[in-house]
Design an enzyme around this catalytic site. Structure first.
Site, short mmCIF file in Angstrom:
data_model
loop_
_atom_site.label_atom_id
_atom_site.label_comp_id
_atom_site.label_asym_id
_atom_site.label_seq_id
_atom_site.Cartn_x
_atom_site.Cartn_y
_atom_site.Cartn_z
N LYS A 32 7.42 3.27 -5.01
CA LYS A 32 7.73 1.95 -5.56
C LYS A 32 9.03 2.00 -6.37
O LYS A 32 9.03 2.44 -7.52
CB LYS A 32 6.58 1.47 -6.44
CG LYS A 32 5.27 1.37 -5.66
CD LYS A 32 4.16 0.73 -6.45
CE LYS A 32 2.84 0.80 -5.70
NZ LYS A 32 2.88 0.21 -4.35
N ARG B 285 -0.84 9.75 -8.72
CA ARG B 285 -1.59 9.22 -7.57
C ARG B 285 -1.60 10.19 -6.39
O ARG B 285 -2.58 10.27 -5.65
CB ARG B 285 -0.95 7.87 -7.18
CG ARG B 285 -1.62 7.16 -6.04
CD ARG B 285 -0.96 5.81 -5.81
NE ARG B 285 -1.33 5.26 -4.51
CZ ARG B 285 -0.80 4.16 -3.99
NH1 ARG B 285 0.12 3.49 -4.65
NH2 ARG B 285 -1.19 3.72 -2.81
N GLY C 184 0.79 -1.23 0.00
CA GLY C 184 0.00 0.00 0.00
C GLY C 184 0.82 1.28 0.00
O GLY C 184 0.26 2.37 -0.12
N HIS D 89 13.67 15.25 0.23
CA HIS D 89 13.09 15.62 1.53
C HIS D 89 13.97 15.24 2.72
O HIS D 89 13.74 15.74 3.83
CB HIS D 89 11.72 14.96 1.72
CG HIS D 89 10.68 15.43 0.76
ND1 HIS D 89 10.36 16.76 0.60
CD2 HIS D 89 9.88 14.74 -0.11
CE1 HIS D 89 9.41 16.87 -0.31
NE2 HIS D 89 9.11 15.67 -0.76
#
Length: 482
Positions: A31, A270, A27, A141
């Protein structure tokens, strides 16, 4: 600063076949498999023949602590899914656990991502390439002592630190939908790195990147933030990107550029909310490339993975000045790209909330800040520190021409445009039938012939075959150790 259109430049590309095996967990939107999909797609477009391909070294803890704190890197080396209970306090302290989960091979994943970016910087420093590409990098980040936003080790900061050994001024540009907070924070007080970020702002991760965040101390005015609203399209993005970057180039005059090409700014991402097409996104790459500076291209965000692979493949082609067809070649992940099986995507019908007035107002404010810059700050001369990666040994010219070349050497070689043509079965843009493409035997000089009595003997067809180049398909997953 001089701009050139369509100049062929030498490109090197970093990839490790293991990178696609790492898995953040069920989830999770990040990826690493998307890097493998990108690699496979650009192989099947035949782009591998036009650039040098390297496997990155695994960056070690010593390299990582050039920026990150020792205890944070020690923690990343030690933590595993099976010993998490022993590290619960440290996990909280270093922000590891939710967005940034512990997964099998976490540290090795960071080593590969960082290794490719640092090796790219070394290649650029040595002027052994004009453009270096590491799609596994761009993890903008990560902080000095903290993971953030799916990023653990800030490969960008480490690559820029490497570039600063040879370059007085380095420009960092970020076209990911999220603000490049980790990179901005690292260089917030220096005038040797300018950070420029175009990002969604307002109730959106990471929440930083306000127009008024301009740097501090010596770094005042060296942080540039362009906050954007939902739905920006190709036309609006180009209308702000080109003038802002032209002004930045004029005022800052960098001698090297790092471009973070996060593809979560694409339509249909997404996690994203912009409306850029792949062509619109790639126009930024094309424009930055036109300044003809040493350039490091990195990945970053991107969570609709079929579009990530499309985007980064196309941007690799842009770096190579090569046109590729819209019809996707057959590849290992072909079914991901249905139902159209095309390279380019269409924008959605979402509303562009960035009005011309809003964009113009922000642009003028940024121009005011840029006018405050002193023209191109000078840097005191110092001895150049050691490179992060030792010099590669071996000279190609000294290789024995009678020995079959290694796959690593084969990957490094760039094919001449005339050397290959498409096989009848494949058609334009398809993979080549490797049996049709053999390298001619090296022709010896007259002097060499005189010295070599064997040369005077007739060479049979069978002996000639032994001289031929290994099949082109051998390049597929074997890539050179950097």
């Amino acid at each position: 600063m001089a701009q050139t259109q369509g100049t062929k430049r030498k490109v090197c590309y970093y990839y490790d076949g293991d990178v696609g095996n790492y898995y953040y967990g069920q989830g999770h939107p990040m990826k690493p498999h998307r890097i493998r999909m990108t690699h496979n797609l650009l192989l099947n477009y035949g782009l591998y023949r036009k650039m040098e391909i390297y496997r990155p070294h695994k960056a070690n803890a010593e390299e990582m602590t050039k920026y990150h704190s020792d205890d944070y890197i020690k923690f990343l080396r030690s933590i595993r899914p099976d010993n998490m209970s022993e590290y619960s306090k440290q996990m909280q302290r270093f922000n590891v656990g939710e967005d940034c989960p512990v997964f099998d091979g976490l540290f090795e994943f960071c080593q590969l991502s960082t290794g490719g970016s640092v090796a790219s910087a070394v290649k650029l420093n040595k002027q052994q390439t004009d453009i270096a590409v590491n799609w596994a990098g761009g993890l903008h980040h990560a902080k000095k002592s903290e993971a953030s936003g799916f990023c653990y080790v800030n490969d960008i900061v480490l690559a820029i630190l490497e570039l600063l050994k040879y370059h007085q001024r380095v420009l960092y540009i970020d076209i990911d939908i999220h603000h490049g907070d980790g990179v901005e924070e690292a260089f917030y007080t220096t005038d040797r790195v300018m950070t420029v970020s175009f990002h969604k702002y307002g109730e959106y991760f990471p929440g930083t990147g306000d127009l008024r965040d301009i740097g501090a101390g010596k770094g005042k005015y060296y942080a540039v933030n362009y906050p954007l609203r939902d739905g920006i399209d190709d036309e609006s993005y180009e209308a702000i990107f080109k003038p802002v970057m032209s002004k930045v180039m004029e005022m800052f005059q960098p001698s090297a550029v790092v471009l973070q090409c996060g593809s979560d700014s694409l339509s249909g991402d997404r996690l994203g909310c912009f409306n850029l097409t792949i062509k619109g996104h790639a126009k930024c790459v094309e424009f930055v490339k036109s300044f003809n500076l040493p350039m490091l291209m990195l990945g970053g965000g991107g969570y609709t993975i079929r579009n990530v692979a499309r985007c980064w493949t196309y941007e690799t082609a842009v770096a190579l000045d090569t046109e590729i067809p819209n019809e996707l070649p057959y590849n290992d992940y072909f079914e991901y790209f249905g139902p159209d099986f095309k390279l380019h995507i269409s924008p959605s019908n979402m509303t562009n909330q960035n009005t011309n007035e809003y964009l113009e107002k922000i642009k003028q404010r940024l121009f005011e800040n840029l006018r405050m810059l002193p023209h191109a700050p000078g840097v005191q001369m110092q001895a150049i520190p050691e490179d992060a990666i030792p010099e590669e040994s071996g000279d190609e010219d000294e290789e024995d021409p009678d020995k079959r070349i290694s796959i690593c050497s084969s990957d490094k070689r760039i094919a001449c445009e005339e050397e290959f043509s498409d096989s009848d079965e494949e058609g334009e843009g398809g993979r080549k039938n490797s049996s049709n493409f053999k390298k001619a035997k090296r022709v010896k000089t007259e002097d060499e012939k005189e010295k070599d009595p064997e040369e005077k003997k007739e060479v049979t067809e069978e002996e000639k075959t032994k001289e031929e180049k290994p099949e082109a398909k051998g390049v597929k997953e074997e890539v050179k150790m950097a």
